[in-house]
Design a protein around this motif. Structure first.
Motif, PDB file in Angstrom:
ATOM      1  N   VAL A  23      71.251  63.198 -11.895  1.00  0.00           N
ATOM      2  CA  VAL A  23      72.416  62.330 -12.018  1.00  0.00           C
ATOM      3  C   VAL A  23      73.704  63.088 -11.699  1.00  0.00           C
ATOM      4  N   GLN A  24      73.680  64.419 -11.800  1.00  0.00           N
ATOM      5  CA  GLN A  24      74.873  65.215 -11.476  1.00  0.00           C
ATOM      6  C   GLN A  24      75.282  65.067 -10.017  1.00  0.00           C
ATOM      7  N   ARG A  25      74.397  64.519  -9.201  1.00  0.00           N
ATOM      8  CA  ARG A  25      74.719  64.358  -7.780  1.00  0.00           C
ATOM      9  C   ARG A  25      75.876  63.388  -7.562  1.00  0.00           C
ATOM     10  N   VAL A  26      76.071  62.441  -8.478  1.00  0.00           N
ATOM     11  CA  VAL A  26      77.149  61.461  -8.312  1.00  0.00           C
ATOM     12  C   VAL A  26      78.430  61.919  -8.989  1.00  0.00           C
ATOM     13  N   MET A  27      78.435  63.125  -9.558  1.00  0.00           N
ATOM     14  CA  MET A  27      79.627  63.642 -10.216  1.00  0.00           C
ATOM     15  C   MET A  27      80.370  64.578  -9.279  1.00  0.00           C
ATOM     16  N   ALA A  28      81.700  64.552  -9.353  1.00  0.00           N
ATOM     17  CA  ALA A  28      82.528  65.314  -8.418  1.00  0.00           C
ATOM     18  C   ALA A  28      82.944  66.643  -9.024  1.00  0.00           C
ATOM     19  N   ASP A  29      82.869  67.691  -8.203  1.00  0.00           N
ATOM     20  CA  ASP A  29      83.461  68.999  -8.512  1.00  0.00           C
ATOM     21  C   ASP A  29      83.009  69.536  -9.861  1.00  0.00           C
ATOM     22  N   THR A  79      82.819  59.983 -22.024  1.00  0.00           N
ATOM     23  CA  THR A  79      83.909  60.808 -21.515  1.00  0.00           C
ATOM     24  C   THR A  79      84.459  60.155 -20.254  1.00  0.00           C
ATOM     25  N   GLU A  80      85.539  60.710 -19.735  1.00  0.00           N
ATOM     26  CA  GLU A  80      86.101  60.272 -18.454  1.00  0.00           C
ATOM     27  C   GLU A  80      86.033  61.431 -17.481  1.00  0.00           C
ATOM     28  N   ARG A  81      85.635  61.134 -16.250  1.00  0.00           N
ATOM     29  CA  ARG A  81      85.478  62.191 -15.249  1.00  0.00           C
ATOM     30  C   ARG A  81      85.636  61.595 -13.855  1.00  0.00           C
ATOM     31  N   MET A  82      85.618  62.464 -12.867  1.00  0.00           N
ATOM     32  CA  MET A  82      85.670  62.041 -11.463  1.00  0.00           C
ATOM     33  C   MET A  82      84.247  61.928 -10.928  1.00  0.00           C
ATOM     34  N   PHE A  83      84.011  60.891 -10.139  1.00  0.00           N
ATOM     35  CA  PHE A  83      82.702  60.662  -9.534  1.00  0.00           C
ATOM     36  C   PHE A  83      82.842  60.723  -8.009  1.00  0.00           C
ATOM     37  N   ARG A  84      81.716  60.989  -7.363  1.00  0.00           N
ATOM     38  CA  ARG A  84      81.711  61.121  -5.906  1.00  0.00           C
ATOM     39  C   ARG A  84      80.712  60.133  -5.316  1.00  0.00           C
ATOM     40  N   ARG A  85      81.187  59.372  -4.332  1.00  0.00           N
ATOM     41  CA  ARG A  85      80.302  58.489  -3.578  1.00  0.00           C
ATOM     42  C   ARG A  85      79.534  59.302  -2.537  1.00  0.00           C
ATOM     43  N   LEU A  86      78.493  58.700  -1.994  1.00  0.00           N
ATOM     44  CA  LEU A  86      77.728  59.421  -0.975  1.00  0.00           C
ATOM     45  C   LEU A  86      78.561  59.654   0.286  1.00  0.00           C
ATOM     46  N   GLY A 138      81.510  60.710   0.236  1.00  0.00           N
ATOM     47  CA  GLY A 138      82.378  61.856  -0.016  1.00  0.00           C
ATOM     48  C   GLY A 138      83.652  61.508  -0.755  1.00  0.00           C
ATOM     49  N   THR A 139      84.040  60.234  -0.794  1.00  0.00           N
ATOM     50  CA  THR A 139      85.250  59.851  -1.510  1.00  0.00           C
ATOM     51  C   THR A 139      85.005  59.913  -3.016  1.00  0.00           C
ATOM     52  N   THR A 140      86.070  60.107  -3.774  1.00  0.00           N
ATOM     53  CA  THR A 140      85.952  60.227  -5.226  1.00  0.00           C
ATOM     54  C   THR A 140      86.751  59.127  -5.916  1.00  0.00           C
ATOM     55  N   PHE A 141      86.434  58.891  -7.178  1.00  0.00           N
ATOM     56  CA  PHE A 141      87.157  57.902  -7.969  1.00  0.00           C
ATOM     57  C   PHE A 141      87.019  58.269  -9.441  1.00  0.00           C
ATOM     58  N   PRO A 142      88.019  57.892 -10.272  1.00  0.00           N
ATOM     59  CA  PRO A 142      87.921  58.168 -11.712  1.00  0.00           C
ATOM     60  C   PRO A 142      87.063  57.108 -12.388  1.00  0.00           C
ATOM     61  N   GLY A 143      86.325  57.521 -13.408  1.00  0.00           N
ATOM     62  CA  GLY A 143      85.475  56.569 -14.101  1.00  0.00           C
ATOM     63  C   GLY A 143      85.198  56.980 -15.530  1.00  0.00           C
ATOM     64  N   GLU A 144      84.785  56.004 -16.309  1.00  0.00           N
ATOM     65  CA  GLU A 144      84.330  56.267 -17.680  1.00  0.00           C
ATOM     66  C   GLU A 144      82.820  56.457 -17.649  1.00  0.00           C
ATOM     67  N   TRP A 145      82.347  57.494 -18.311  1.00  0.00           N
ATOM     68  CA  TRP A 145      80.936  57.883 -18.295  1.00  0.00           C
ATOM     69  C   TRP A 145      80.402  57.747 -19.719  1.00  0.00           C
TER      70      TRP A 145
END
Length: 398
Positions: free
Chosen positions: A148-154, A175-182, A184-191
């Protein structure tokens, strides 16, 4: 039961032996009897056991039975087919309840507005809903079986370990973190991860809620707060500067009484007097702008608004930037909150100025238009009627 080969009659079988022979319709509803009779015939002709599932009654009184036939090695009073009935009502009800629960789960899972992931005990993606496919721009087959870490950014190595530990050890983790789409773009989200047991396995349900719009709303609210503070500060400065200009104007008038009319010094004092008047007019506009806080719509004249903006903004623009206003040819009135219109146009002008550090030209104009409802039922929130459009164009040298 023991029945004849044609399935016409049946005898309930007990430990003591067969009981009274009865026609099949006397033991089973007429809607079921033909099916049982057909099963008897197939068993008699083919010599193979047959199994059927049938129900008796309706509604809350409905009961389900499994019937199985077998040919006996010897006939008993002309009857050679054994018919065994088992009550499967509870089993069928449990299966129906399980199917309804599964359908409800599928509706909740796949129709959820949030992205959902089902994780195994190693934090690998087992399943994801349609919202997750859209949000992460990925087909579920591309992510199933992936960590699942594959969809998390940085995520650094230490952050990945901390994340995995939190997911594995806590029953609920948010928690809240940044996610990465396949892509390459990122977006903030609640996890949010919840752990539960399914049989002998530990399963985790991970929920990802896109916070992009909420962050944008927070930024707009913060920007509005900063503009509010700037307006208040500008009002204080304008008030103090107006007092300074009043003192300068008084000194100019005293000096004017000591010089001859028409002399060079008198002309110089007149230029100073006009400059003081322009400064006072500017501070009055700033004070009026700072006092306005938005309210009910009032009639506003477009040409007067454009002239006011021109006089208000021109002194604060860089010297290489030319601001022009083109008021409409005829008087053009509209209903609006003037402070909101000024704020919107100020945003446009200052953003354009920031985009032209080397200078250029900005033109602001207004015109009246009439909107007619589209025949295709457009989604615009504007109803049919007359409106005023403010248009800004800017030219960058080269």
């Amino acid at each position: 039961f023991i029945g004849d080969r044609g399935g016409e009659t049946l005898s309930p079988l007990t430990i003591e032996g067969p009981l009274r022979v009865q026609r099949i319709e006397a033991l089973f509803p007429s809607s079921v009897a033909p099916t049982i009779r057909e099963t008897f015939l197939k068993t008699a002709l083919l010599g193979q056991s047959q199994t059927i599932l049938f129900s008796v009654g309706s509604g809350n009184n409905e009961r389900w039975y499994e019937g199985r036939t077998a040919r006996l090695p010897m006939t008993i009073a002309g009857r050679g087919i054994l018919f065994v009935c088992r009550d499967r009502t509870e089993q069928i009800r449990l299966e129906h309840a399980a199917q309804a629960s599964l359908e409800k789960y599928n509706r909740l899972f796949h129709d959820s507005p949030d992205a959902l992931f089902v994780l195994d005990d190693e934090n690998r993606i087992m399943e994801m809903n349609e919202r997750a496919e859209i949000l992460f721009e990925a087909d579920r087959h591309a992510l199933n079986g992936q960590p699942v870490q594959r969809v998390m950014a940085d995520l650094s190595d230490s952050a990945k370990n901390d994340e995995e530990t939190a997911i594995l050890e806590r029953w609920q983790y948010t928690t809240e973190r940044m996610f990465r789409r396949l892509s390459g773009t990122t977006f903030p989200g609640e996890w949010r991860v919840t752990r539960f047991r399914l049989g002998d396995r530990m399963i985790r349900l991970a929920v990802v809620r896109d916070l992009t719009e909420r962050r944008q709303d927070e930024e707009r609210l913060e920007q509005a707060g900063r503009l509010e503070a700037v307006g208040q500060f500008a009002g204080i400065l304008a008030h103090d500067f107006n007092n300074v200009l009043s003192g300068i104007g008084g000194c100019v008038e005293l000096l004017a009484q000591r010089v001859d009319s028409g002399s060079e010094r008198a002309l110089t004092l007149d230029v100073m007097r006009q400059a003081v008047k322009r400064g006072i007019a500017l501070t009055q506009q700033l004070l009026a702008f700072a006092r306005q806080r938005g309210g009910a719509p009032v009639p506003v004249e477009a040409s007067a608004l454009l002239r006011e903006l021109h006089d208000l903004i021109l002194p604060s623009l860089p010297p290489l930037l030319l601001l022009q206003t083109h008021p409409p040819a005829a008087s053009l009135w509209f209903l609006a909150d003037p402070s909101e219109v000024r704020q919107a146009l100020l945003h446009l002008i200052f953003n354009a100025a920031d985009a032209m550090p080397g200078g250029g030209g900005i033109t602001l104009s207004a015109e009246g238009v009439r909107r007619v409802m589209a025949g295709n039922g457009g989604r615009s929130s504007l109803s049919e009627g007359e409106y005023v459009i403010f248009r800004m164009t800017f030219v960058i040298p080269g």
